[in-house]
Design a protein around this motif. Sequence first.
Motif, short mmCIF file in Angstrom:
data_model
loop_
_atom_site.label_atom_id
_atom_site.label_comp_id
_atom_site.label_asym_id
_atom_site.label_seq_id
_atom_site.Cartn_x
_atom_site.Cartn_y
_atom_site.Cartn_z
N SER A 93 0.84 -1.19 0.00
CA SER A 93 0.00 0.00 0.00
C SER A 93 0.88 1.25 0.00
O SER A 93 1.99 1.25 0.53
CB SER A 93 -0.91 0.02 1.24
OG SER A 93 -1.76 -1.09 1.24
N ASN A 94 0.39 2.30 -0.62
CA ASN A 94 1.08 3.60 -0.67
C ASN A 94 2.30 3.60 -1.57
O ASN A 94 3.13 4.51 -1.48
CB ASN A 94 1.47 4.09 0.73
CG ASN A 94 0.27 4.29 1.63
OD1 ASN A 94 -0.77 4.76 1.18
ND2 ASN A 94 0.40 3.91 2.90
N LEU A 95 2.43 2.59 -2.43
CA LEU A 95 3.48 2.63 -3.46
C LEU A 95 3.19 3.83 -4.36
O LEU A 95 2.05 4.07 -4.73
CB LEU A 95 3.43 1.33 -4.27
CG LEU A 95 4.65 0.94 -5.10
CD1 LEU A 95 5.82 0.57 -4.19
CD2 LEU A 95 4.31 -0.25 -5.99
N ARG A 96 4.20 4.58 -4.70
CA ARG A 96 4.00 5.76 -5.54
C ARG A 96 3.82 5.33 -6.99
O ARG A 96 4.76 4.89 -7.65
CB ARG A 96 5.20 6.70 -5.43
CG ARG A 96 5.35 7.37 -4.08
CD ARG A 96 6.58 8.28 -4.07
NE ARG A 96 6.48 9.32 -5.08
CZ ARG A 96 7.51 10.07 -5.48
NH1 ARG A 96 8.71 9.88 -4.96
NH2 ARG A 96 7.35 10.99 -6.40
N ARG A 97 2.60 5.44 -7.49
CA ARG A 97 2.29 5.05 -8.86
C ARG A 97 2.59 6.22 -9.80
O ARG A 97 2.02 7.30 -9.67
CB ARG A 97 0.82 4.66 -8.98
CG ARG A 97 0.44 3.48 -8.09
CD ARG A 97 0.85 2.18 -8.73
NE ARG A 97 0.52 1.03 -7.88
CZ ARG A 97 0.48 -0.21 -8.32
NH1 ARG A 97 0.74 -0.48 -9.59
NH2 ARG A 97 0.20 -1.21 -7.50
N ASP A 220 10.13 5.52 6.27
CA ASP A 220 9.01 5.83 7.16
C ASP A 220 8.58 4.54 7.86
O ASP A 220 7.97 3.67 7.25
CB ASP A 220 7.86 6.41 6.33
CG ASP A 220 6.65 6.81 7.17
OD1 ASP A 220 6.63 6.51 8.37
OD2 ASP A 220 5.72 7.41 6.61
N ALA A 223 4.95 3.43 7.68
CA ALA A 223 4.44 2.91 6.40
C ALA A 223 5.10 1.60 6.01
O ALA A 223 4.75 1.02 4.98
CB ALA A 223 4.67 3.96 5.30
N TYR A 225 6.70 -2.18 5.50
CA TYR A 225 6.31 -3.59 5.41
C TYR A 225 7.56 -4.44 5.58
O TYR A 225 8.69 -3.98 5.35
CB TYR A 225 5.73 -3.91 4.04
CG TYR A 225 4.32 -3.46 3.80
CD1 TYR A 225 3.27 -4.38 3.77
CD2 TYR A 225 4.02 -2.11 3.60
CE1 TYR A 225 1.97 -3.98 3.53
CE2 TYR A 225 2.72 -1.70 3.36
CZ TYR A 225 1.70 -2.63 3.33
OH TYR A 225 0.41 -2.22 3.10
N ASP A 270 9.82 0.68 2.68
CA ASP A 270 8.93 1.84 2.78
C ASP A 270 8.36 2.11 1.39
O ASP A 270 9.05 2.67 0.54
CB ASP A 270 9.70 3.06 3.28
CG ASP A 270 8.87 4.35 3.21
OD1 ASP A 270 7.65 4.26 3.03
OD2 ASP A 270 9.47 5.44 3.34
N PRO A 271 7.11 1.72 1.12
CA PRO A 271 6.58 1.87 -0.23
C PRO A 271 6.42 3.32 -0.67
O PRO A 271 6.39 3.59 -1.87
CB PRO A 271 5.22 1.16 -0.15
CG PRO A 271 4.87 1.13 1.29
CD PRO A 271 6.16 1.07 2.03
N THR A 272 6.34 4.25 0.28
CA THR A 272 6.20 5.66 -0.11
C THR A 272 7.47 6.19 -0.74
O THR A 272 7.46 7.26 -1.36
CB THR A 272 5.82 6.53 1.11
OG1 THR A 272 6.91 6.54 2.05
CG2 THR A 272 4.58 6.01 1.80
N SER A 329 15.01 3.72 1.62
CA SER A 329 13.67 3.14 1.67
C SER A 329 13.66 1.64 1.94
O SER A 329 12.60 1.06 2.15
CB SER A 329 12.94 3.40 0.35
OG SER A 329 12.81 4.78 0.12
#
Length: 336
Positions: A93-97, A220, A223, A225, A270-272, A329
């Motif tokens: 979730s929150n991967l920057r697309r 982060d 955020a 995983y 950190d997917p963000t 990240s």
Amino acid sequence: MSAPIVSMHPRGSGFVKMAMAMIAGRGDLLESAAWSEVHNGATAPATTVLRAAAAFGGIYPDEWGGALYTAYQSLAVEMIGLIEQKSVVGQLSNLRRIPLGTRVGIAVSGPNASWIGQGVAIPVSAMGFTDAPLDPLKLGSLIVLSEELARSTSPAVEPLLRTTMVNAISERLDRSFLDPTNPGLPEIEPASITFGVTPTPGGADDAADLAALVAAFQGDIGAAYIVTSPAKLATMVGAAWPDLSVRGGSFGGFPVIATKAAEGNLIMVDPTGIAYGSDLLTLDKSGAASIQMDDSPVAGESQLVSLWQANLVALRGIQSANWIAKPGSVAFIAGS
């Protein structure tokens, strides 16, 4: 107000039906469309796309426009959704697309805010950026089937082909995304998010490993995983971690994603801080080529198998994808 129309077919069904028709038509789009009309119906999305593609001269989504592109996109998006649901990138979730073909500005140092007095100027803070292109790189999957299986109208063929296509692409995507030894290849394959990251020393104590991973992580934490393999999770499951299983769960409060591609590594992500882009999945079919029946094909002289002589057909799927990770990240403990 009328109720929305809900499809009773499994996700990805339309795309797989189109693939089956292409196989049955032996690469001839008119024959494929005719086969689809008989077996799927004249108004089925697969039939509509194949008839339009035959009139256009081929399945080239990048060159299409209007209704034809929209019809193909509706089939391909479902299939991509299945692939990403199976893969790590789809579970973060929150991967920057980011759209492919654009340049990505990733902040490597952030701005600072300050409390200020009345009438006092606000201090200016600088941000550091890396600027890199997110070019479309092609991930290809070649699935070989017997002619009899490919042309069978048995209800068992569609789920078999769907599972095979999803697994082939998602497993390769995960390996490229996570393998610390993958440096990438210019204009061919992106480097893994773990490449160039110095592994954090680990030990025999899971709690101590988690503490070491958190200490080394610069992303982060809120955020983050953890990604690791089912085999690694099997050694961690127990009373100390009741929310953990070989399929994932929670480890020390962090959501866990399980994939064989992580091998024995314990990876914090950190997917963000990761920019990811992907595009439509495209198909092609051949029954006349000669191929290397090898998952690591080599250039030059090699043993080739004639699909025609062996009564086989090959279905090729191509998806464009790419990613860039912001420094800090990712942290990981290398598996033994």
